[in-house]
Design an enzyme around this catalytic site. Structure first.
Site, PDB file in Angstrom:
ATOM      1  N   HIS A 180      -0.734   1.966  -1.659  1.00 54.58           N
ATOM      2  CA  HIS A 180      -1.225   0.597  -1.473  1.00 54.58           C
ATOM      3  C   HIS A 180      -0.448  -0.378  -2.371  1.00 54.58           C
ATOM      4  CE1 HIS A 180      -3.124   2.797  -4.640  1.00 54.58           C
ATOM      5  NE2 HIS A 180      -3.874   1.797  -5.076  1.00 54.58           N
ATOM      6  N   ASP A 231      -5.603  -6.518  -7.929  1.00 58.18           N
ATOM      7  CA  ASP A 231      -6.976  -6.036  -7.916  1.00 58.18           C
ATOM      8  C   ASP A 231      -7.050  -5.017  -6.795  1.00 58.18           C
ATOM      9  OD1 ASP A 231      -9.547  -6.430  -9.391  1.00 58.18           O
ATOM     10  OD2 ASP A 231     -10.282  -6.543  -7.329  1.00 58.18           O
TER      11      ASP A 231
HETATM   12  P1  ITT Z   1      -6.971  -4.554 -14.547  1.00 56.63           P
HETATM   13  O1  ITT Z   1      -8.119  -5.298 -13.902  1.00 56.63           O
HETATM   14  O2  ITT Z   1      -6.800  -4.904 -15.985  1.00 56.63           O
HETATM   15  O3  ITT Z   1      -5.712  -4.650 -13.753  1.00 56.63           O
HETATM   16  P2  ITT Z   1      -8.564  -2.234 -13.820  1.00 56.63           P
HETATM   17  O4  ITT Z   1      -8.350  -0.772 -13.996  1.00 56.63           O
HETATM   18  O5  ITT Z   1      -9.873  -2.810 -14.287  1.00 56.63           O
HETATM   19  O6  ITT Z   1      -7.329  -2.978 -14.551  1.00 56.63           O
HETATM   20  P3  ITT Z   1      -9.233  -3.087 -11.139  1.00 56.63           P
HETATM   21  O7  ITT Z   1     -10.317  -3.967 -11.623  1.00 56.63           O
HETATM   22  O8  ITT Z   1      -8.311  -3.585 -10.077  1.00 56.63           O
HETATM   23  O9  ITT Z   1      -8.294  -2.597 -12.315  1.00 56.63           O
HETATM   24  O10 ITT Z   1      -9.899  -1.744 -10.636  1.00 56.63           O
HETATM   25  C1  ITT Z   1      -9.168  -0.849  -9.867  1.00 56.63           C
HETATM   26  C2  ITT Z   1      -9.927   0.458  -9.774  1.00 56.63           C
HETATM   27  O11 ITT Z   1      -9.419   1.241  -8.705  1.00 56.63           O
HETATM   28  C3  ITT Z   1      -9.789   1.292 -11.022  1.00 56.63           C
HETATM   29  O12 ITT Z   1     -10.938   2.063 -11.142  1.00 56.63           O
HETATM   30  C4  ITT Z   1      -8.605   2.172 -10.715  1.00 56.63           C
HETATM   31  O13 ITT Z   1      -8.603   3.340 -11.440  1.00 56.63           O
HETATM   32  C5  ITT Z   1      -8.760   2.391  -9.206  1.00 56.63           C
HETATM   33  N1  ITT Z   1      -7.435   2.451  -8.626  1.00 56.63           N
HETATM   34  C6  ITT Z   1      -6.692   1.411  -8.131  1.00 56.63           C
HETATM   35  N2  ITT Z   1      -5.474   1.823  -7.766  1.00 56.63           N
HETATM   36  C7  ITT Z   1      -5.434   3.145  -8.022  1.00 56.63           C
HETATM   37  C8  ITT Z   1      -4.445   4.116  -7.874  1.00 56.63           C
HETATM   38  O14 ITT Z   1      -3.231   3.821  -7.438  1.00 56.63           O
HETATM   39  N3  ITT Z   1      -4.751   5.360  -8.243  1.00 56.63           N
HETATM   40  C9  ITT Z   1      -5.958   5.681  -8.716  1.00 56.63           C
HETATM   41  N4  ITT Z   1      -6.945   4.820  -8.914  1.00 56.63           N
HETATM   42  C10 ITT Z   1      -6.692   3.552  -8.560  1.00 56.63           C
END
Ligand code: ITT
Length: 203
Positions: free
Chosen positions: A178, A69
């Site tokens: 990260h 997350d």
């Molecule tokens: P899952 O929960 O199914 O893993 P998700 O996209 O909903 O997928 P999260 O709830 O963890 O994942 O939300 C993470 C948010 O932060 C999401 O909007 C991503 O695009 C952004 N994010 C996280 N890591 C990133 C990265 O390495 N590069 C760009 N955006 C990132």
């Protein structure tokens, strides 16, 4: 070792695959096994949501599962969007739109005050149900316009030095990101737990 990655995000899955490969950890995406699974991210923290996702897949599969997350925390916005990064400006809004909305919110914020960090919280649950957590943070700045074609999500807006994450190659991003830091910290813990136990025996 094989691990099910509890994510519906194809960009994250690519990164898990790439970062785990040198350690001999094979990944299977949640969508391959459970295409219908949607886990409600009802937690207030990255750690809680990562646990909810890993736990859901572990409960269904009885196999080792790992979830990430993550989110973008912007100082000038008091840490927003943070855990709500995926839902920022509405769940069904595209990333180009989300980035435009962020740029709009930050339009009065000058260079030097646009500091931000990506945070990744990883929760791993072994086949036997043992839980291991790890976290990684990458400091950077929000640019004034999106740049670059690589990566996913907010990568085109997040600058580390002169280049946005979307202007880096995948391996270059993993070295700084990260998620790269968090997954390498997880692997260190896994190696301690699974290669050698207290008595020096392999488990
Ligand atoms: P899952 O929960 O199914 O893993 P998700 O996209 O909903 O997928 P999260 O709830 O963890 O994942 O939300 C993470 C948010 O932060 C999401 O909007 C991503 O695009 C952004 N994010 C996280 N890591 C990133 C990265 O390495 N590069 C760009 N955006 C990132």
């Amino acid at each position: 070792m094989q691990v099910i990655v509890a994510t519906g995000n194809a960009g994250k899955l690519r990164e898990f695959t790439r970062i785990f490969a040198p350690f001999g950890i094979e990944v299977v995406g949640q969508k391959t096994l459970y295409p219908e699974l949607e886990v409600e991210e009802s937690g207030a923290t990255f750690a809680e949501n990562a646990f909810l996702k890993a736990q859901a897949v572990h409960a269904l599969s009885g196999k080792a599962a790992v979830a990430d997350d993550s989110g973008l925390c912007i100082d000038a916005l008091g840490g927003r969007p943070g855990v709500y990064s995926a839902r920022y400006a509405g769940e069904d809004t595209s990333y180009p739109e989300k980035m435009q909305r962020l740029l709009e919110e930050l339009k009065e914020v000058p260079q030097g005050k646009r500091t931000a960090r990506f945070v990744s919280h990883i929760c791993f649950i072994s086949e036997q149900g043992e839980r291991i957590d790890a976290q990684g943070v990458c400091e950077g700045e929000i640019g004034f316009a999106p740049a670059g074609e690589n990566g996913f999500g907010y990568d085109p807006l997040f600058y580390v030095g002169e280049r946005s994450f979307a202007q880096l190659g995948g391996v270059e991003k993993d070295a700084l990101s990260h998620r790269g830091k968090a997954l390498r910290a997880l692997v260190e813990q896994l190696e301690q737990l699974y290669t050698v136990d207290g008595a020096g025996e392999k488990r």
